[in-house]
Design a protein around this motif. Structure first.
Motif, mmCIF file in Angstrom:
data_model
loop_
_atom_site.group_PDB
_atom_site.id
_atom_site.type_symbol
_atom_site.label_atom_id
_atom_site.label_comp_id
_atom_site.label_asym_id
_atom_site.label_seq_id
_atom_site.Cartn_x
_atom_site.Cartn_y
_atom_site.Cartn_z
ATOM 1 N N PHE A 131 15.313 78.236 -16.937
ATOM 2 C CA PHE A 131 15.886 78.504 -15.621
ATOM 3 C C PHE A 131 17.367 78.177 -15.650
ATOM 4 O O PHE A 131 17.781 77.202 -16.286
ATOM 5 N N HIS A 132 18.152 78.965 -14.928
ATOM 6 C CA HIS A 132 19.571 78.674 -14.790
ATOM 7 C C HIS A 132 19.732 77.415 -13.945
ATOM 8 O O HIS A 132 19.052 77.242 -12.939
ATOM 9 N N SER A 133 20.630 76.540 -14.352
ATOM 10 C CA SER A 133 20.901 75.321 -13.594
ATOM 11 C C SER A 133 22.178 75.480 -12.785
ATOM 12 O O SER A 133 23.265 75.603 -13.351
ATOM 13 N N ALA A 134 22.031 75.465 -11.479
ATOM 14 C CA ALA A 134 23.197 75.529 -10.597
ATOM 15 C C ALA A 134 23.956 74.211 -10.617
ATOM 16 O O ALA A 134 25.139 74.173 -10.312
ATOM 17 N N ILE A 135 23.303 73.135 -10.990
ATOM 18 C CA ILE A 135 23.917 71.803 -10.992
ATOM 19 C C ILE A 135 24.616 71.524 -12.316
ATOM 20 O O ILE A 135 25.781 71.156 -12.354
ATOM 21 N N ALA A 136 23.908 71.671 -13.423
ATOM 22 C CA ALA A 136 24.442 71.313 -14.739
ATOM 23 C C ALA A 136 25.118 72.477 -15.432
ATOM 24 O O ALA A 136 25.784 72.295 -16.444
ATOM 25 N N GLY A 137 24.958 73.681 -14.915
ATOM 26 C CA GLY A 137 25.456 74.849 -15.623
ATOM 27 C C GLY A 137 24.523 75.135 -16.788
ATOM 28 O O GLY A 137 23.744 74.296 -17.197
ATOM 29 N N LYS B 100 8.811 75.447 -9.395
ATOM 30 C CA LYS B 100 8.802 74.267 -8.515
ATOM 31 C C LYS B 100 9.291 73.032 -9.264
ATOM 32 O O LYS B 100 10.022 72.210 -8.708
ATOM 33 N N ALA B 101 8.878 72.905 -10.530
ATOM 34 C CA ALA B 101 9.346 71.781 -11.345
ATOM 35 C C ALA B 101 10.865 71.833 -11.491
ATOM 36 O O ALA B 101 11.548 70.811 -11.385
ATOM 37 N N HIS B 102 11.387 73.029 -11.723
ATOM 38 C CA HIS B 102 12.832 73.183 -11.875
ATOM 39 C C HIS B 102 13.569 72.809 -10.584
ATOM 40 O O HIS B 102 14.569 72.090 -10.622
ATOM 41 N N ALA B 103 13.061 73.264 -9.446
ATOM 42 C CA ALA B 103 13.701 72.922 -8.167
ATOM 43 C C ALA B 103 13.693 71.409 -7.948
ATOM 44 O O ALA B 103 14.699 70.836 -7.520
ATOM 45 N N ALA B 104 12.591 70.759 -8.273
ATOM 46 C CA ALA B 104 12.507 69.306 -8.110
ATOM 47 C C ALA B 104 13.452 68.593 -9.077
ATOM 48 O O ALA B 104 14.123 67.617 -8.708
ATOM 49 N N TYR B 105 13.537 69.084 -10.311
ATOM 50 C CA TYR B 105 14.417 68.454 -11.298
ATOM 51 C C TYR B 105 15.883 68.649 -10.925
ATOM 52 O O TYR B 105 16.692 67.725 -11.044
ATOM 53 N N GLU B 106 16.227 69.833 -10.445
ATOM 54 C CA GLU B 106 17.604 70.088 -9.991
ATOM 55 C C GLU B 106 17.972 69.115 -8.863
ATOM 56 O O GLU B 106 19.082 68.589 -8.829
ATOM 57 N N ALA B 107 17.040 68.873 -7.949
ATOM 58 C CA ALA B 107 17.294 67.927 -6.854
ATOM 59 C C ALA B 107 17.507 66.518 -7.405
ATOM 60 O O ALA B 107 18.389 65.791 -6.935
ATOM 61 N N GLU B 108 16.723 66.131 -8.416
ATOM 62 C CA GLU B 108 16.896 64.818 -9.049
ATOM 63 C C GLU B 108 18.272 64.709 -9.706
ATOM 64 O O GLU B 108 18.950 63.695 -9.595
ATOM 65 N N CYS C 7 4.946 69.893 -16.219
ATOM 66 C CA CYS C 7 6.034 70.603 -16.891
ATOM 67 C C CYS C 7 7.028 69.560 -17.384
ATOM 68 O O CYS C 7 7.544 68.779 -16.587
ATOM 69 N N LEU C 8 7.266 69.556 -18.675
ATOM 70 C CA LEU C 8 8.176 68.584 -19.262
ATOM 71 C C LEU C 8 9.543 69.211 -19.485
ATOM 72 O O LEU C 8 9.650 70.205 -20.206
ATOM 73 N N PRO C 9 10.597 68.660 -18.850
ATOM 74 C CA PRO C 9 11.946 69.162 -19.141
ATOM 75 C C PRO C 9 12.273 68.846 -20.607
ATOM 76 O O PRO C 9 12.187 67.693 -21.027
ATOM 77 N N VAL C 10 12.593 69.878 -21.386
ATOM 78 C CA VAL C 10 12.831 69.669 -22.815
ATOM 79 C C VAL C 10 14.246 70.033 -23.261
ATOM 80 O O VAL C 10 14.618 69.722 -24.382
ATOM 81 N N ALA C 11 15.013 70.659 -22.394
ATOM 82 C CA ALA C 11 16.369 71.015 -22.792
ATOM 83 C C ALA C 11 17.221 71.243 -21.544
ATOM 84 O O ALA C 11 16.763 71.800 -20.562
ATOM 85 N N ALA C 12 18.438 70.767 -21.644
ATOM 86 C CA ALA C 12 19.449 70.988 -20.606
ATOM 87 C C ALA C 12 20.777 71.120 -21.327
ATOM 88 O O ALA C 12 20.853 70.859 -22.535
ATOM 89 N N PRO C 13 21.827 71.529 -20.639
ATOM 90 C CA PRO C 13 23.115 71.669 -21.329
ATOM 91 C C PRO C 13 23.492 70.394 -22.086
ATOM 92 O O PRO C 13 23.535 69.310 -21.508
ATOM 93 N N GLY C 14 23.639 70.517 -23.387
ATOM 94 C CA GLY C 14 24.060 69.400 -24.227
ATOM 95 C C GLY C 14 22.941 68.529 -24.761
ATOM 96 O O GLY C 14 23.192 67.638 -25.557
ATOM 97 N N VAL C 15 21.693 68.755 -24.360
ATOM 98 C CA VAL C 15 20.594 67.922 -24.845
ATOM 99 C C VAL C 15 19.369 68.771 -25.115
ATOM 100 O O VAL C 15 19.215 69.855 -24.596
ATOM 101 N N GLY C 16 18.491 68.243 -25.947
ATOM 102 C CA GLY C 16 17.194 68.889 -26.158
ATOM 103 C C GLY C 16 17.201 69.924 -27.251
ATOM 104 O O GLY C 16 17.734 69.698 -28.328
ATOM 105 N N LEU C 17 16.601 71.048 -26.961
ATOM 106 C CA LEU C 17 16.405 72.094 -27.956
ATOM 107 C C LEU C 17 17.685 72.537 -28.626
ATOM 108 O O LEU C 17 18.690 72.732 -27.967
ATOM 109 N N GLY C 18 17.617 72.711 -29.925
ATOM 110 C CA GLY C 18 18.730 73.312 -30.642
ATOM 111 C C GLY C 18 18.675 74.817 -30.474
ATOM 112 O O GLY C 18 17.623 75.395 -30.300
#
Length: 124
Positions: free
Chosen positions: A26-32, A54-62, A112-123
């Protein structure tokens, strides 16, 4: 540098560890950039995708809430006279603890486990 010797987890590695899970991006409006999640299967693919959203919306809010906390902690540390490097190291270690706790909360609430975000996680 030692970090160059440590391989990053790729999608194939994660699929071996969680063979029944689906990977959603999912695109992150917060982290880019993109945030990715490994989600346990639901009754249908569309139900799983809806839960991932829904997991993404909750994580973005966090992430949004924590951004305010992070900024306040950093400014507070600097105003108290801490050296910039010391302040950043303290706040970054607190951020690591927050990230682990937030990921586990999202996993618990949405399977749903967050596994990657900008700069972290999946290569890439």
């Amino acid at each position: 540098m030692v970090s160059g010797c440590v391989p990053t987890a790729g999608p194939d590695d994660l699929k071996r560890s969680y063979p029944d899970r689906q990977l959603f991006h999912f695109h992150s409006a917060i982290a880019g950039g993109e945030i990715s999640y490994l989600c346990a299967p639901g009754e249908t693919d569309s139900a799983t995708k809806a839960r991932a959203a829904k997991a993404h919306a909750a994580y973005e809010a966090e992430v949004r809430r924590y951004g305010d906390t992070f900024a306040e902690a950093l400014v507070g540390a600097l105003q108290s006279g801490a050296a910039p490097g010391t302040a950043a190291n303290k706040v970054n270690s607190e951020s690591d603890a927050w990230a682990r706790a937030a990921a586990l909360e999202i996993e618990s609430d949405f399977q749903c486990l967050p596994v990657a975000a900008p700069g972290v996680g999946l290569g890439d």
